[in-house]
Motif scaffolding. Structure first.
Motif, PDB file in Angstrom:
ATOM      1  N   VAL A  71       0.839  -1.191   0.000  1.00  0.00           N
ATOM      2  CA  VAL A  71       0.000   0.000   0.000  1.00  0.00           C
ATOM      3  C   VAL A  71       0.881   1.250   0.000  1.00  0.00           C
ATOM      4  CG1 VAL A  71      -1.737   1.308   1.296  1.00  0.00           C
ATOM      5  CG2 VAL A  71      -1.878  -1.190   1.171  1.00  0.00           C
ATOM      6  N   TYR A  89      -3.830   1.787  -2.914  1.00  0.00           N
ATOM      7  CA  TYR A  89      -4.178   2.934  -2.075  1.00  0.00           C
ATOM      8  C   TYR A  89      -5.015   2.532  -0.863  1.00  0.00           C
ATOM      9  CZ  TYR A  89      -2.511   5.054  -6.321  1.00  0.00           C
ATOM     10  OH  TYR A  89      -1.726   5.387  -7.409  1.00  0.00           O
ATOM     11  N   GLY A  90      -4.966   1.236  -0.522  1.00  0.00           N
ATOM     12  CA  GLY A  90      -5.637   0.767   0.681  1.00  0.00           C
ATOM     13  C   GLY A  90      -6.985   0.114   0.448  1.00  0.00           C
ATOM     14  N   GLN A 146      -5.468  -6.641  -0.413  1.00  0.00           N
ATOM     15  CA  GLN A 146      -4.983  -5.596  -1.311  1.00  0.00           C
ATOM     16  C   GLN A 146      -4.083  -6.134  -2.419  1.00  0.00           C
ATOM     17  OE1 GLN A 146      -3.638  -4.025   2.203  1.00  0.00           O
ATOM     18  NE2 GLN A 146      -5.206  -2.451   2.442  1.00  0.00           N
TER      19      GLN A 146
END
Length: 480
Positions: A39, A219-220, A243
């Protein structure tokens, strides 16, 4: 579905979105710094390229007669459609990047002899003498070897039960479309393969459409592989890290594992091919395209149930990273062939990336023909692979031979660019423990041979990717 569950990444405005000659390079593909879970983070130490969310490959045979007049008309027509596309969409992830590659059947059937003399070729140059020459392999083997070769199978290639042998395809052309917008890809696909005088569909007989995706979790957010596999009820989907960039849970576009700049060009590295300084295919490359299924149950639950097991299989044995809750984004130093062999003695196994790290990289400091310095260990190939739920393709013109099914399946459309197909073959053989001077004492489909035991290859073909200026029916202008 992707557009309803994932927000496209925020792309910085491109400083210059004018198309470059290297078709295979995705322009304005930003690099972000991620932490160990993959991330983006202000404390991230690992550089990762953020690929386009959507990828489509369309393969086709030509619907054009093999005569100079019709080929040259087709050349002008296809180029006008491509130019119109570039006026509508920048060649970036926010627009649509379009790449056209050509298989050996095109050159063999449609370009048997170059009748016109030029600054590149003598009149009467026959197939395949006009193709880029692989100078290194030609010297090693004692006869002319070309940068583009027919696809072959490898020791660990094993299709699913009942599939039959790996299909070595014979398409004339393949078009790769990449974008963060599915609408843009569909518009480009319609322009190239749809009906009507202002489209190029009359030139082609489409043989397959291959669709897929990558990323989404940098981006999470929950990544596309996890979300889509769960939605499709793929066996083993619940084990995919939230993710993850790909189904196997790893960051696949580490910047250090992707060839920088134009290193994958035919002519960039001195002495690889005969395209420097002014070859017809200069600023082009070769492409390998294949499809393989990924057995997630065997990966996560049977052969490699522990996090450390998967680290050893994907990278190399002997690593002991702390368990990460998300995508594995480790960046260990590459292994030499001797270190891989020593690891086999100690652990009776080797890892996927470890086995290839020396074969796919520069073995000494090099300066390119363009004056760019590359340190030892610089990766040469550029991968463009993407996850898919195709089984094995979204569309096929031959459902029986391709074993088409509407039931989703976890897979990968593997795309890789490199200066010569010989380099791809060397790298792929090293993945199976086969090096030019030795073969590792590990059965190539065993759980001790990296990730091979969870892969089932179904199709392969190699292509030549010309520079942008010659992307439309290359060499047709030299026919009479």
């Amino acid at each position: 579905m992707i557009d309803t569950i994932a927000k496209p990444p925020d792309r910085p405005a491109a400083a210059d979105s004018a198309p470059i000659q290297e078709q295979y390079i995705l322009q304005n593909e930003q690099v972000v710094m991620v932490n160990g879970t993959g991330v983006k983070s202000g404390k991230g130490t690992i550089a990762v390229r953020v690929p386009a969310m959507h990828d489509h490959v369309v393969t086709a045979r030509l619907n054009v007669s093999a005569n100079a007049k019709e080929l040259q008309e087709a050349q002008h027509h296809l180029e006008s459609v491509l130019l119109d596309l570039e006026r509508r969409f920048p060649p970036t992830p926010t627009g649509v990047a379009t790449m056209v590659a050509w298989g050996l059947p095109y050159f063999h059937q449609y370009i048997p002899t170059l009748r016109k003399a030029s600054g590149f070729f003598k009149a009467g140059t026959p197939y395949p003498a006009y193709l880029p020459v692989d100078l290194v392999t030609s010297k090693t083997e004692g006869h002319t070897v070309y940068a583009l070769q027919e696809a072959r199978t490898f020791p660990s290639d094993e299709p699913p039960p009942g599939f039959g042998p790996v299909r070595l395809e014979q398409n004339d052309v393949a078009v790769l479309l990449r974008s963060d917008s599915l609408a843009n890809i569909l518009a480009a696909s319609d322009a190239l393969f749809g009906p009507g005088s202002n489209r190029a569909g009359s030139l082609f007989k489409v043989t397959s459409i291959r669709q897929g995706f990558s990323g989404g979790g940098f981006y999470g957010q929950q990544g596309l592989p996890s979300k889509l596999a769960l939605a499709a009820d793929i066996p083993g989907a619940q084990s995919i890290p939230r993710q993850a960039q790909g189904f196997l849970g790893f960051a696949t576009t580490l910047d250090s594992n992707m060839g920088p700049g134009t290193i994958a060009n035919l002519e960039t590295l001195p002495g690889l091919t005969d395209q420097w300084p002014d070859g017809y295919f200069k600023q082009g490359t070769t492409m390998h395209l294949s499809h393989l299924f990924q057995d997630l149950v065997t990966w996560y639950e049977q052969n490699f149930p522990q996090y450390g097991d998967r680290v050893g299989a994907m990278l190399h044995p002997g690593l002991s990273p702390a368990p990460a809750p998300g995508t594995l984004a480790l960046q260990p130093a590459g292994q030499s062939e001797a270190e891989v062999a020593e690891g086999v003695k100690r652990y009776h196994s080797y890892g996927h990336t470890g086995s290839m790290s020396q074969v796919d990289s520069t073995t000494s400091p090099m300066t390119s023909n363009y004056g760019k310095a590359y340190p030892t260990g610089t990766t040469i190939p550029v991968r463009g692979d993407f996850a898919t739920l195709d089984n094995p393709f979204h569309y096929t013109s031959d459902p029986a031979a391709d074993h088409y099914s509407e039931k989703p399946a976890a897979g990968l459309h593997f795309v890789q660019f490199q200066p010569t197909i010989s380099l791809f073959n060397l790298v792929r053989l090293s993945m199976d423990g086969h090096y030019p001077d030795r073969t590792l004492p590990v059965e190539p489909r065993s759980p001790h041979a990296g990730i091979n035991s969870v892969l089932n290859t179904t199709h392969r073909q190699n292509y030549l990717v010309p520079p942008r200026r010659h992307r439309s029916f290359p060499l047709a202008e030299f026919l009479v």
